[in-house]
Design a protein around this motif. Sequence first.
Motif, PDB file in Angstrom:
ATOM      1  N   ASN A  67     -12.651   3.071   4.496  1.00  0.00           N
ATOM      2  CA  ASN A  67     -12.362   3.870   5.687  1.00  0.00           C
ATOM      3  C   ASN A  67     -11.566   5.113   5.322  1.00  0.00           C
ATOM      4  OD1 ASN A  67      -9.438   3.193   5.798  1.00  0.00           O
ATOM      5  ND2 ASN A  67     -10.186   1.138   6.293  1.00  0.00           N
TER       6      ASN A  67
ATOM      7  N   ASN B 223      -4.136   6.816  17.426  1.00  0.00           N
ATOM      8  CA  ASN B 223      -2.997   7.729  17.544  1.00  0.00           C
ATOM      9  C   ASN B 223      -2.360   7.725  18.935  1.00  0.00           C
ATOM     10  OD1 ASN B 223      -4.959   9.207  18.912  1.00  0.00           O
ATOM     11  ND2 ASN B 223      -5.118  10.798  17.343  1.00  0.00           N
TER      12      ASN B 223
ATOM     13  N   GLN C  21      -3.585   8.042  11.470  1.00  0.00           N
ATOM     14  CA  GLN C  21      -5.035   8.111  11.352  1.00  0.00           C
ATOM     15  C   GLN C  21      -5.673   6.771  11.719  1.00  0.00           C
ATOM     16  OE1 GLN C  21      -7.178  10.632  10.768  1.00  0.00           O
ATOM     17  NE2 GLN C  21      -8.829   9.164  11.045  1.00  0.00           N
TER      18      GLN C  21
ATOM     19  N   CYS D  66      -8.626   6.049   6.184  1.00  0.00           N
ATOM     20  CA  CYS D  66      -7.229   5.815   5.808  1.00  0.00           C
ATOM     21  C   CYS D  66      -7.079   5.535   4.319  1.00  0.00           C
ATOM     22  CB  CYS D  66      -6.639   4.663   6.621  1.00  0.00           C
ATOM     23  SG  CYS D  66      -6.422   5.039   8.369  1.00  0.00           S
ATOM     24  N   GLU D  67      -8.008   4.780   3.768  1.00  0.00           N
ATOM     25  CA  GLU D  67      -7.932   4.473   2.341  1.00  0.00           C
ATOM     26  C   GLU D  67      -7.989   5.752   1.511  1.00  0.00           C
ATOM     27  OE1 GLU D  67     -10.748   1.604   1.042  1.00  0.00           O
ATOM     28  OE2 GLU D  67      -9.881  -0.040   2.195  1.00  0.00           O
TER      29      GLU D  67
ATOM     30  N   LYS E 295      -4.597   7.893   2.116  1.00  0.00           N
ATOM     31  CA  LYS E 295      -3.447   7.352   1.375  1.00  0.00           C
ATOM     32  C   LYS E 295      -3.587   7.626  -0.119  1.00  0.00           C
ATOM     33  CE  LYS E 295      -4.115   3.423   3.500  1.00  0.00           C
ATOM     34  NZ  LYS E 295      -4.061   2.024   3.983  1.00  0.00           N
TER      35      LYS E 295
ATOM     36  N   PRO F 187      -8.422   3.983  11.268  1.00  0.00           N
ATOM     37  CA  PRO F 187      -9.199   3.562  10.088  1.00  0.00           C
ATOM     38  C   PRO F 187     -10.703   3.647  10.341  1.00  0.00           C
ATOM     39  CG  PRO F 187      -8.305   1.638  11.188  1.00  0.00           C
ATOM     40  CD  PRO F 187      -7.720   2.831  11.895  1.00  0.00           C
TER      41      PRO F 187
ATOM     42  N   LYS G 147       1.013  -0.341   9.956  1.00  0.00           N
ATOM     43  CA  LYS G 147      -0.268  -0.512  10.634  1.00  0.00           C
ATOM     44  C   LYS G 147      -0.062  -1.034  12.051  1.00  0.00           C
ATOM     45  CE  LYS G 147      -2.812  -1.227   6.334  1.00  0.00           C
ATOM     46  NZ  LYS G 147      -3.839  -2.007   5.598  1.00  0.00           N
TER      47      LYS G 147
ATOM     48  N   VAL H  11       3.703   2.753   4.511  1.00  0.00           N
ATOM     49  CA  VAL H  11       2.507   2.474   5.305  1.00  0.00           C
ATOM     50  C   VAL H  11       2.857   1.463   6.391  1.00  0.00           C
ATOM     51  CG1 VAL H  11       0.169   1.537   5.299  1.00  0.00           C
ATOM     52  CG2 VAL H  11       0.948   2.958   3.384  1.00  0.00           C
TER      53      VAL H  11
ATOM     54  N   TYR I 285       3.096   6.815   6.838  1.00  0.00           N
ATOM     55  CA  TYR I 285       1.662   6.872   7.078  1.00  0.00           C
ATOM     56  C   TYR I 285       1.330   5.723   8.033  1.00  0.00           C
ATOM     57  CZ  TYR I 285      -3.332   7.522   6.323  1.00  0.00           C
ATOM     58  OH  TYR I 285      -4.679   7.779   6.514  1.00  0.00           O
TER      59      TYR I 285
ATOM     60  N   GLU J 131      -1.320   3.713  10.358  1.00  0.00           N
ATOM     61  CA  GLU J 131      -2.752   3.436  10.437  1.00  0.00           C
ATOM     62  C   GLU J 131      -3.057   2.792  11.791  1.00  0.00           C
ATOM     63  OE1 GLU J 131      -5.876   0.779   7.806  1.00  0.00           O
ATOM     64  OE2 GLU J 131      -4.290   1.897   6.767  1.00  0.00           O
TER      65      GLU J 131
ATOM     66  N   GLU K  85       0.816  -1.211   0.000  1.00  0.00           N
ATOM     67  CA  GLU K  85       0.000   0.000   0.000  1.00  0.00           C
ATOM     68  C   GLU K  85       0.851   1.262   0.000  1.00  0.00           C
ATOM     69  OE1 GLU K  85      -3.079   0.092   2.962  1.00  0.00           O
ATOM     70  OE2 GLU K  85      -3.468  -2.064   2.803  1.00  0.00           O
TER      71      GLU K  85
END
Length: 634
Positions: free
Chosen positions: A462, A105, A444, A464-465, A468, A446, A507, A505, A100, A102, A89
């Motif tokens: 979501n 936070n 961020q 995040c998608e 990005k 999701p 996660k 990315v 980035y 995900e 991603e």
Amino acid sequence: MEKLSHATESIIGENVERLAALFPEVVTEVREPDGSLRHTIDVDALKERVGDVAEGQRERYQFTWPGKREAKQEAYRQIDKCLRPCPEESVNWDTTQNLYIEGDNLDALKLLRNTYAGKVKMIYIDPPYNTGHDFIYDDDFARSKADYDAESGDYDEEGGRLVANPESNGRFHSDWCSMMYPRLLLARDLLSEDGVLFISIDDVEQTDIAKICNECFGMQNHIANLIWQKKYTRANDAKFFSANHDFILCYSRSSDRCVIGKLPRSEEMNRAYKNPDNDPRGPWKATPLHARSGKAGGVFQYTFSNGYVWSPPSGTYPRYSVAKLRELDESGEIWFGKNGDAVPSRKTYLTSLGDDGVVPTTIISYKEGGDNHRAVEEVKGLFEGKNLFSSPKPTSLLRMLQRFANLAGDSIVLDFFSGSATTAHAVMQLNAEDGGNRKFIMVQLPEVCDEKSEAAKAGYKNICEIGKERIRRAGKKIAAEVEESNRQLKLGEEPKGVPDIGFRVLKIDSSNFEDVSVEPGEFSQDAVLRYADNLKLDRTPDDLIIQVMLKKQIELSASIEKLDVDGCTVFSVDGGRLIACFDRDVSVEVMTAMAKMEPDYAVMRDASFTGDDAVSNFAEIFKNYSSITEVEVI
């Protein structure tokens, strides 16, 4: 040989060490339930050392709310979570310096703290405004350890830990404050000594967030409360007033080190300077000789060379001494109007402003910083006219704030309420403008898109998608614009470089390792066999190297190279600073090859060794070939 801890660092332990460094005599020991001894602070001894204290029912100035104690403890609570790489991603995974992240936070700030403490030059956040309709993060401080350990890092169809906070909720303000407090405590640790924080907020929670920041950052580090004109049209159906602005609070890590960047002079500013008397020093504008604040003195009069007797107007004070007024008068820098009989004023020359720009004001107009409509149109322009965000911020506003932050060419910018990813877009734009290499870290949750939203209809599951994808599309657009401008260069002009438009990315997920912290009697034979290798079945060496990088304070954007050493995969990170191998049955030859690379850190897994002898060999090999290397096992 030490074992690498899975959990985040103990902030409380760090605070004890800081106090111990200041006051060694206040340190004592307490015995834990398991019989071990732990260093802690003798509060009575500390009171004796610092003198008079505010405690008990004694009146004091404070800002509190139900849940504040738990919110503060939440900031200090350790977590056993990890960041998992997601190259598929990402954009330019191997070369980019941008991130980035995900996930929640609060978890992200805890995970980043060890590596990025004191390294972030600017933080910008646009948190939920607590209007009674927005969602806030549901930090359940009362949950049990079993509940916490059961979390998988996934989020359900309602956005997981996001919950509505209606105005009918008796803890409407308290819940919001409890959500923001631990995040701001951790954010301060990430800021560099000359770093600045900007928070976009409306007037519902503006006073509360300012009080929280005064506590977390110190009132002396409050820089300004900016006003951003987010609308230029009047909402005539408003009940009381048309809300045309938002606040942007600005705090520094240290006001003594903070330098706010100046803005370039606009043509409109330049037009304010005229030259009606053909002064050879160039255009100027008239500025008063008096000020509305200053040191009051006795009666002040000055007689200019043309006989004009001047005194400051009632309630004001002279800006200049008699000696300075005489100097200005003699040099022709006093203006008495076209007919020579007007109230005198000083000529302030355009050239006196210098080339470094002008001091910004606390009001950001929509003409300079953009407005809500422009922000929506920016996103629509990237997504074929689709309106995917209800209230994004314009990139022009974020670029302006980045100039205020006085960012160097390689500064780190963090936004842990990333949303529409405007901050990332603005960083790439600013780099394209001046050739900088500023890096962004976006965080961020999701949050699931409402099924009726235009985003969901466009196929985005979501937030995040969408964020990005916005960065991907904005990056391509910026690269195309740079390449187009390079095709139109004039003779002698240097071509611009395409900025870093990639991002890694990562996660947030539960620990890479199974929880084996149970009493011996609770283990079954099956469990013993299952936990012989405590790495979770779905985890890979790529997951582990990210975890080790965080532990060794190596930035997550550092280079990661995979080497084939005698059939084993050996990771070389940040140009060989970290060498790691997580394969099984690693031979002495591979360990020797790793040692000969002379890294700062070398890490392997328990499961990499065929027995206790192999573990000893690992340490001994490095003693022989690279005694400076810090050797650990995970």
